[in-house]
Design an enzyme around this catalytic site. Structure first.
Site, PDB file in Angstrom:
ATOM      1  N   THR A  41     -29.056   5.975  15.544  1.00  0.00           N
ATOM      2  CA  THR A  41     -28.884   4.317  14.752  1.00  0.00           C
ATOM      3  C   THR A  41     -27.980   4.098  13.459  1.00  0.00           C
ATOM      4  O   THR A  41     -28.044   3.844  12.101  1.00  0.00           O
ATOM      5  CB  THR A  41     -29.472   2.859  14.629  1.00  0.00           C
ATOM      6  OG1 THR A  41     -30.867   3.298  13.977  1.00  0.00           O
ATOM      7  CG2 THR A  41     -30.068   2.542  16.217  1.00  0.00           C
ATOM      8  N   HIS A  46     -35.852   8.885   9.767  1.00  0.00           N
ATOM      9  CA  HIS A  46     -36.399   8.602   8.503  1.00  0.00           C
ATOM     10  C   HIS A  46     -37.506   9.213   8.509  1.00  0.00           C
ATOM     11  O   HIS A  46     -38.551   9.296   9.746  1.00  0.00           O
ATOM     12  CB  HIS A  46     -36.321   7.186   8.119  1.00  0.00           C
ATOM     13  CG  HIS A  46     -36.509   6.394   9.805  1.00  0.00           C
ATOM     14  ND1 HIS A  46     -37.690   6.049  10.046  1.00  0.00           N
ATOM     15  CD2 HIS A  46     -35.828   6.213  10.520  1.00  0.00           C
ATOM     16  CE1 HIS A  46     -37.782   5.203  11.292  1.00  0.00           C
ATOM     17  NE2 HIS A  46     -36.886   5.292  11.494  1.00  0.00           N
ATOM     18  N   HIS A  49     -39.681   8.511  11.433  1.00  0.00           N
ATOM     19  CA  HIS A  49     -39.119   9.372  13.250  1.00  0.00           C
ATOM     20  C   HIS A  49     -40.061  10.781  13.129  1.00  0.00           C
ATOM     21  O   HIS A  49     -40.305  11.273  14.361  1.00  0.00           O
ATOM     22  CB  HIS A  49     -38.155   9.591  12.896  1.00  0.00           C
ATOM     23  CG  HIS A  49     -36.478   8.793  12.779  1.00  0.00           C
ATOM     24  ND1 HIS A  49     -35.809   8.485  12.508  1.00  0.00           N
ATOM     25  CD2 HIS A  49     -36.684   8.455  14.792  1.00  0.00           C
ATOM     26  CE1 HIS A  49     -35.175   7.394  13.226  1.00  0.00           C
ATOM     27  NE2 HIS A  49     -35.256   7.432  14.068  1.00  0.00           N
ATOM     28  N   LYS A  83     -38.812  -5.617  17.804  1.00  0.00           N
ATOM     29  CA  LYS A  83     -37.379  -5.992  17.025  1.00  0.00           C
ATOM     30  C   LYS A  83     -37.700  -7.903  16.752  1.00  0.00           C
ATOM     31  O   LYS A  83     -37.579  -8.071  18.569  1.00  0.00           O
ATOM     32  CB  LYS A  83     -35.727  -5.322  17.396  1.00  0.00           C
ATOM     33  CG  LYS A  83     -36.183  -3.830  16.633  1.00  0.00           C
ATOM     34  CD  LYS A  83     -35.619  -4.075  15.509  1.00  0.00           C
ATOM     35  CE  LYS A  83     -35.672  -2.494  15.056  1.00  0.00           C
ATOM     36  NZ  LYS A  83     -35.784  -2.241  13.539  1.00  0.00           N
ATOM     37  N   ARG A  87     -30.963  -5.726  17.184  1.00  0.00           N
ATOM     38  CA  ARG A  87     -29.739  -5.039  16.478  1.00  0.00           C
ATOM     39  C   ARG A  87     -27.877  -5.188  16.358  1.00  0.00           C
ATOM     40  O   ARG A  87     -27.792  -5.836  17.400  1.00  0.00           O
ATOM     41  CB  ARG A  87     -29.745  -3.066  16.866  1.00  0.00           C
ATOM     42  CG  ARG A  87     -31.729  -2.645  16.877  1.00  0.00           C
ATOM     43  CD  ARG A  87     -31.179  -1.871  17.713  1.00  0.00           C
ATOM     44  NE  ARG A  87     -32.889  -1.312  17.984  1.00  0.00           N
ATOM     45  CZ  ARG A  87     -33.259  -0.544  17.433  1.00  0.00           C
ATOM     46  NH1 ARG A  87     -32.747  -0.551  15.892  1.00  0.00           N
ATOM     47  NH2 ARG A  87     -35.130  -0.207  17.641  1.00  0.00           N
ATOM     48  N   GLN A 172     -32.890   3.569  29.905  1.00  0.00           N
ATOM     49  CA  GLN A 172     -34.120   4.515  28.950  1.00  0.00           C
ATOM     50  C   GLN A 172     -34.825   5.379  30.304  1.00  0.00           C
ATOM     51  O   GLN A 172     -35.143   6.142  30.701  1.00  0.00           O
ATOM     52  CB  GLN A 172     -35.177   3.925  28.420  1.00  0.00           C
ATOM     53  CG  GLN A 172     -36.087   5.123  27.694  1.00  0.00           C
ATOM     54  CD  GLN A 172     -36.804   5.354  26.658  1.00  0.00           C
ATOM     55  OE1 GLN A 172     -36.233   3.751  26.162  1.00  0.00           O
ATOM     56  NE2 GLN A 172     -37.990   5.250  26.434  1.00  0.00           N
ATOM     57  N   ASP A 193     -44.834   2.040  20.505  1.00  0.00           N
ATOM     58  CA  ASP A 193     -43.834   0.897  21.143  1.00  0.00           C
ATOM     59  C   ASP A 193     -42.833   0.434  22.449  1.00  0.00           C
ATOM     60  O   ASP A 193     -41.749   0.379  22.948  1.00  0.00           O
ATOM     61  CB  ASP A 193     -42.451   0.610  19.677  1.00  0.00           C
ATOM     62  CG  ASP A 193     -42.170   1.364  19.461  1.00  0.00           C
ATOM     63  OD1 ASP A 193     -42.014   2.737  19.665  1.00  0.00           O
ATOM     64  OD2 ASP A 193     -40.935   1.267  18.249  1.00  0.00           O
ATOM     65  N   LYS A 228     -45.768  -0.520   8.589  1.00  0.00           N
ATOM     66  CA  LYS A 228     -45.010   0.553   8.430  1.00  0.00           C
ATOM     67  C   LYS A 228     -44.929   1.669   7.189  1.00  0.00           C
ATOM     68  O   LYS A 228     -44.090   0.414   6.083  1.00  0.00           O
ATOM     69  CB  LYS A 228     -43.897   0.257   9.596  1.00  0.00           C
ATOM     70  CG  LYS A 228     -43.567  -0.393  11.137  1.00  0.00           C
ATOM     71  CD  LYS A 228     -42.713   0.543  11.628  1.00  0.00           C
ATOM     72  CE  LYS A 228     -42.391  -0.243  13.286  1.00  0.00           C
ATOM     73  NZ  LYS A 228     -40.801  -0.058  13.132  1.00  0.00           N
ATOM     74  N   LYS A 231     -41.384   2.717   3.959  1.00  0.00           N
ATOM     75  CA  LYS A 231     -39.917   1.651   3.783  1.00  0.00           C
ATOM     76  C   LYS A 231     -40.240   1.278   2.027  1.00  0.00           C
ATOM     77  O   LYS A 231     -41.633   1.683   1.242  1.00  0.00           O
ATOM     78  CB  LYS A 231     -40.679  -0.049   3.964  1.00  0.00           C
ATOM     79  CG  LYS A 231     -40.106   0.398   5.386  1.00  0.00           C
ATOM     80  CD  LYS A 231     -38.352  -0.076   5.942  1.00  0.00           C
ATOM     81  CE  LYS A 231     -38.513  -0.002   7.291  1.00  0.00           C
ATOM     82  NZ  LYS A 231     -36.817   0.295   7.459  1.00  0.00           N
ATOM     83  N   THR A 232     -39.322   1.120   1.347  1.00  0.00           N
ATOM     84  CA  THR A 232     -39.596   0.992  -0.193  1.00  0.00           C
ATOM     85  C   THR A 232     -38.809   0.099  -0.863  1.00  0.00           C
ATOM     86  O   THR A 232     -38.047  -0.876   0.199  1.00  0.00           O
ATOM     87  CB  THR A 232     -39.250   2.357  -1.303  1.00  0.00           C
ATOM     88  OG1 THR A 232     -37.958   2.655  -1.314  1.00  0.00           O
ATOM     89  CG2 THR A 232     -40.026   3.536  -1.014  1.00  0.00           C
TER      90      THR A 232
END
Length: 408
Positions: A41, A46, A49, A83, A87, A172, A193, A228, A231-232
């Site tokens: 995606t 990141h 991951h 989510k 998406r 999946q 998740d 999580k 994230k900034t």
């Protein structure tokens, strides 16, 4: 010698497991082929991951064989897990480009030579499926009632779940079946998740092939208050050095909360647990030493020893005297922008140091902004050519975030 199962358990990775005793014995006695899926995606991994990557590295170091599955097919649907909204749909071309970028990154950390580890892309089988035969053969093995009890769907039913996303679990599960048939894959691993999707795959392989396979999930990378990590204000912490520099990655981990140090040392480094416990026990200002070790060790894993050394050197020079340094995050801006003067709030917004002018005003009120070590006290303060010593200026936000602007 500890088995990899004991290592993963001791370091706190393992959250849920389908058949604990069987998996423990399997990992001790056999060379296990396992997979983790990554939907392309974005064009980079990141920080979140990297728990998956660390688990794969631990497993491969113990002799097991990873399959890095690029979700070139599943990315066309979008995983509803975790989510609240559907998406964003990506073009097929973007999905291919992102998949190639992720594969290139993963090859830095894993041996994916086709013997000790593999790369696969589920577009190979999902793109070729014919709807009616697939629904007859595979769809008939799924209970809608049972699927609707899955956490990934329950969260979405209130806002609305599209039929497109409802197919994700089946896709999946089918991946696990294909990898079991093609490569003898015995285990699927993933973040917590993914539990519902993994169980569905284990069940499908049993029904279709009468093979016993296994599932295991591990912790998401969360802060001590359940948010999580990664994230900034300016976005995600990426593993691509063009998107997040090694120094920015280093600084992010150097500045985490004290309560998160032990968890991050266990999950994001290969340091022996004795050393992890020793560092985590430090108190007061001494805990900063543990944060520095964490930042250094993780930056070394992601970007190599040289980048880690440079980031450490840059951070230390900034903490000691605010010295400008070539490795500092830098934005180039045109000289003419500053000939008449540009407001400090506009500048900080432009370079991504603040998300809004309101946040900038709050920082200035708290003496949290400095230009070349001089604290800003006036919201209307402007930067002009006279502020740029030798063609650059350093803006400090808070005590630890530094950004250089270079004139061009």
């Amino acid at each position: 010698m500890k088995s990899v199962y004991d290592v993963l358990m001791e370091r706190g990775y393992i959250e849920q497991i389908t058949h604990e005793e069987e998996v423990k014995a399997l990992l001790e006695k056999e060379r296990v082929t396992f997979y983790i899926g990554f939907d392309p995606t974005a064009d980079s991994l990141h920080l979140g991951h990297f728990i998956q990557i660390m688990v794969m590295m631990h497993m491969q170091n113990a002799g097991h064989r990873p399959i890095a599955l690029i979700g070139g097919g599943t990315a066309k649907i979008g995983d509803p897990s975790g989510k609240t909204d559907m998406r964003k749909m990506l073009t097929p071309e973007t999905i291919v480009e992102n998949g190639n970028a992720l594969q290139k990154q993963m090859e830095k950390y894993l041996n994916l030579d086709g013997e000790n580890g593999f790369v696969a892309n589920n577009a190979k089988w999902l793109d070729e499926l014919k709807y009616i035969p697939f629904i007859r053969e595979i769809g008939s093995k799924f209970s809608v009632n049972r699927m609707l009890t899955a956490e990934c769907f329950k969260q979405r039913l209130e806002k609305g779940l599209s039929f497109l996303e409802f197919n994700y679990m089946i896709m999946q599960a089918y991946d696990f079946l294909e990898l079991n048939r093609e490569l003898g894959c015995q285990m699927q691993l993933g973040g917590n998740d993914q539990w519902s999707n993994i169980i569905a795959g284990v069940d499908l392989v049993r029904r279709m092939e009468s093979n016993q396979v296994y599932g295991l999930t591990f912790k998401l990378l969360l802060t001590s208050d359940g948010k999580k990590m990664g994230k900034t204000e300016s976005g995600a912490i990426w593993m691509d050095p063009e998107k997040t520099s090694p120094y920015e990655l280093f600084q992010y981990l150097r500045n985490i909360e004290d309560a998160d140090v032990e968890n991050c040392l266990k999950l994001l480094t290969f340091l022996p647990m004795d050393e992890v416990r020793e560092l985590s026990a430090l108190e007061g200002s001494e805990i900063n030493r543990a944060k520095e070790v964490l930042a250094y060790e993780f930056t070394k894993i992601v970007h190599g020893e040289e980048a880690a050394e440079q980031s450490l050197e840059t951070a230390r020079s900034l903490f000691s005297n605010g010295t400008k340094n070539e490795n500092m995050p830098t934005t180039e801006m045109k000289t003419e922008l500053f000939e008449a003067g540009m407001g400090i709030l506009d500048v900080m917004l432009e370079i991504g140091l603040i998300p809004s002018k309101g946040e900038g005003r709050r920082l200035i009120q708290q003496n949290g902004v400095a230009i070349n070590d001089s604290v800003v006290t006036d919201f209307a303060r402007t930067l002009d050519i006279s502020d740029f010593e030798s063609g650059d200026v350093v803006i400090r936000k808070g005590k630890k975030v530094f950004h250089r602007i270079k004139l061009i």
